[in-house]
Write an enzyme that holds these catalytic residues in place. Sequence first.
Site, PDB file in Angstrom:
ATOM      1  N   LYS A   1       0.839  -1.218   0.000  1.00 27.95           N
ATOM      2  CA  LYS A   1       0.000   0.000   0.000  1.00 27.95           C
ATOM      3  C   LYS A   1       0.865   1.256   0.000  1.00 27.95           C
ATOM      4  O   LYS A   1       1.488   1.599   1.001  1.00 27.95           O
ATOM      5  CB  LYS A   1      -0.919   0.036   1.223  1.00 27.95           C
ATOM      6  CG  LYS A   1      -2.004   1.102   1.034  1.00 27.95           C
ATOM      7  CD  LYS A   1      -2.730   1.476   2.288  1.00 27.95           C
ATOM      8  CE  LYS A   1      -2.148   2.640   3.017  1.00 27.95           C
ATOM      9  NZ  LYS A   1      -2.054   3.886   2.241  1.00 27.95           N
TER      10      LYS A   1
ATOM     11  N   GLU B   1      10.197   1.832  10.266  1.00 23.62           N
ATOM     12  CA  GLU B   1      11.145   2.914   9.937  1.00 23.62           C
ATOM     13  C   GLU B   1      10.375   4.207  10.168  1.00 23.62           C
ATOM     14  O   GLU B   1       9.482   4.538   9.374  1.00 23.62           O
ATOM     15  CB  GLU B   1      11.595   2.814   8.474  1.00 23.62           C
ATOM     16  CG  GLU B   1      12.357   1.551   8.115  1.00 23.62           C
ATOM     17  CD  GLU B   1      13.772   1.538   8.664  1.00 23.62           C
ATOM     18  OE1 GLU B   1      14.255   2.581   9.126  1.00 23.62           O
ATOM     19  OE2 GLU B   1      14.383   0.457   8.637  1.00 23.62           O
TER      20      GLU B   1
ATOM     21  N   CYS C   1      13.114  11.898   6.198  1.00 23.96           N
ATOM     22  CA  CYS C   1      13.152  11.440   7.596  1.00 23.96           C
ATOM     23  C   CYS C   1      14.472  11.810   8.265  1.00 23.96           C
ATOM     24  O   CYS C   1      14.504  12.064   9.461  1.00 23.96           O
ATOM     25  CB  CYS C   1      12.917   9.943   7.653  1.00 23.96           C
ATOM     26  SG  CYS C   1      14.041   9.009   6.605  1.00 23.96           S
TER      27      CYS C   1
ATOM     28  N   GLU D   1       8.876  16.290  15.408  1.00 23.87           N
ATOM     29  CA  GLU D   1       9.180  16.216  13.972  1.00 23.87           C
ATOM     30  C   GLU D   1       8.149  17.052  13.215  1.00 23.87           C
ATOM     31  O   GLU D   1       6.945  16.800  13.299  1.00 23.87           O
ATOM     32  CB  GLU D   1       9.118  14.772  13.476  1.00 23.87           C
ATOM     33  CG  GLU D   1       9.517  14.678  12.020  1.00 23.87           C
ATOM     34  CD  GLU D   1       9.319  13.293  11.429  1.00 23.87           C
ATOM     35  OE1 GLU D   1       8.230  12.716  11.588  1.00 23.87           O
ATOM     36  OE2 GLU D   1      10.263  12.790  10.801  1.00 23.87           O
TER      37      GLU D   1
END
Length: 485
Positions: free
Chosen positions: A181, A257, A291, A389
Amino acid sequence: MSVQAVLDEIRNRPGTGTVVPVIDPSTEEQITEFTDCGPEAIDEAVANAKATAESGVWSGLPDYDRAKVLWRIADLIDENAAILSELESLNGGIPPGQADIITKVGSEWFRYYAGWCTKIDGIARDINAGGLTGVESHQHVYTLREPYDVVGLIFPWNGPVFNFCAKLAPSLAAGCSSVVKPAEETPLSALVLDRILTEAGVPEGVVNLVNGLGHTAGAAITAHPDVDKVAFTGSTEVGREIVRSSAGSNLNKVTLELGGKSPVVIFDDADLNMAIPMASFGTFIHSGQACVCGSRIFAQRGVYEQVVEGMANMANTMQLGGPHEEGTVIGPLISQKQLTRVLGYLDQGRSDGAELVTGGHRLDRKGYFVHPTVVTGVDPDRSRLFQEEIFGPIVTILPFDDEDEAIALANNSTYGLAATVWTENLGRAHRLAKRLKAGTVGLNCQMQFDHSMPFGGYKQSGWGYESGKAGIETYLQTKIVWAQM
Ligand code: NAD
């Protein structure tokens, strides 16, 4: 396949759920749409994957043949590089030069893991348990490395070709069947890649592409009783949901991750001609939507002013624009949602008393563009700008006096994805590499990547590893066989 054919194909894929618009983030215009596939389609995709795992049509193929298919996939990605890059630009707002690199990295994932197909080994030992029991007992023991039958592969929008290849190459090399997906914001390139897999010889039903939203399609994959493992790349928040889903249903294995808030430590003796441009590139590239972006900079007091000024200058000169506009270095944020989030953090910073040295606003034009922003004067223990973040082009810069203070500031985070140190002092560089709590540390280099090296996060930045030998281990389980002699 033309871009228009891809836009039409996604629109015509069957589904039963919400209709999701697909947007060009540099114009805010809808380019196509798709229908969430719905729960029955997830059941069907998992059933197809399971049937192929049980028949052995892929996992049972001789290693050499699997390797050849992976190599063919790599060649076909190269042959289709132009359309893949174009879709990356159209759907992700990524400038063509950068999109070309992402696509090239994508094909190399398959070449690298083609080599692993023939190197999946266990261990063997002869064991005499007599020493423990007093009774002579000889056994030959060996391990088999076996693929998970069905893996769920879920990934985000920031580099969809890269993310697709990072998951498909090792899972196919290991022999897994999968349900895949992509993110709802960027579903286009996966259609081309899915065709490439079939053309290269991956048997029907081994890889099952689904399109849907996270809380519908994604959640249905992770909770499905026949999905043995989920390999997920995305936010820490959703990573936590996936762990909860596993704990609450099928206890399937999970590799994560996740997010980051990576520190960059610049000492007085650093080569600032390298450190400032690299730190700027390393935080503003892709509008901060990588990231490993180094979004917290710590500069030793002697060079602090120079670093702030240098980063602000870089922020003002790195040109923002649509992917095909002349001179564009940085594209837009991916969506209205992301734009609202980033602007919200900037408002929060202002009301907390942070100083916005440059940037801090969206551009007065169409597209989700936010000017690269340098922020100083944040409180590391309280500022959300410092701690969370943001996934936008915002960097905080703080001064420090010595190594201990630099380490304390750098490690003051729930994340631990990457870290960078700029210094000419070799001993200090290696001391910091040991003390920084991060899965990847760069010494006088930033944002390095190679398929042969593992990548993963410390703390709340992840569970497990991607790429390198560790990357194929993610898709293998170990069976221990005891044979009485
Ligand atoms: P996200 O977590 O919102 O979504 C990622 C994927 O998960 C999407 O496909 C989404 O549809 C799906 N999803 C959402 N909710 C789900 C649920 N409940 N169950 C299952 N699937 C669900 O992340 P994003 O906003 O698309 O991407 C940005 C994030 O990804 C950032 O946090 C970034 O740091 C992270 N990221 C990490 C790495 C890494 O290697 N560590 C690489 C790239 C991006």
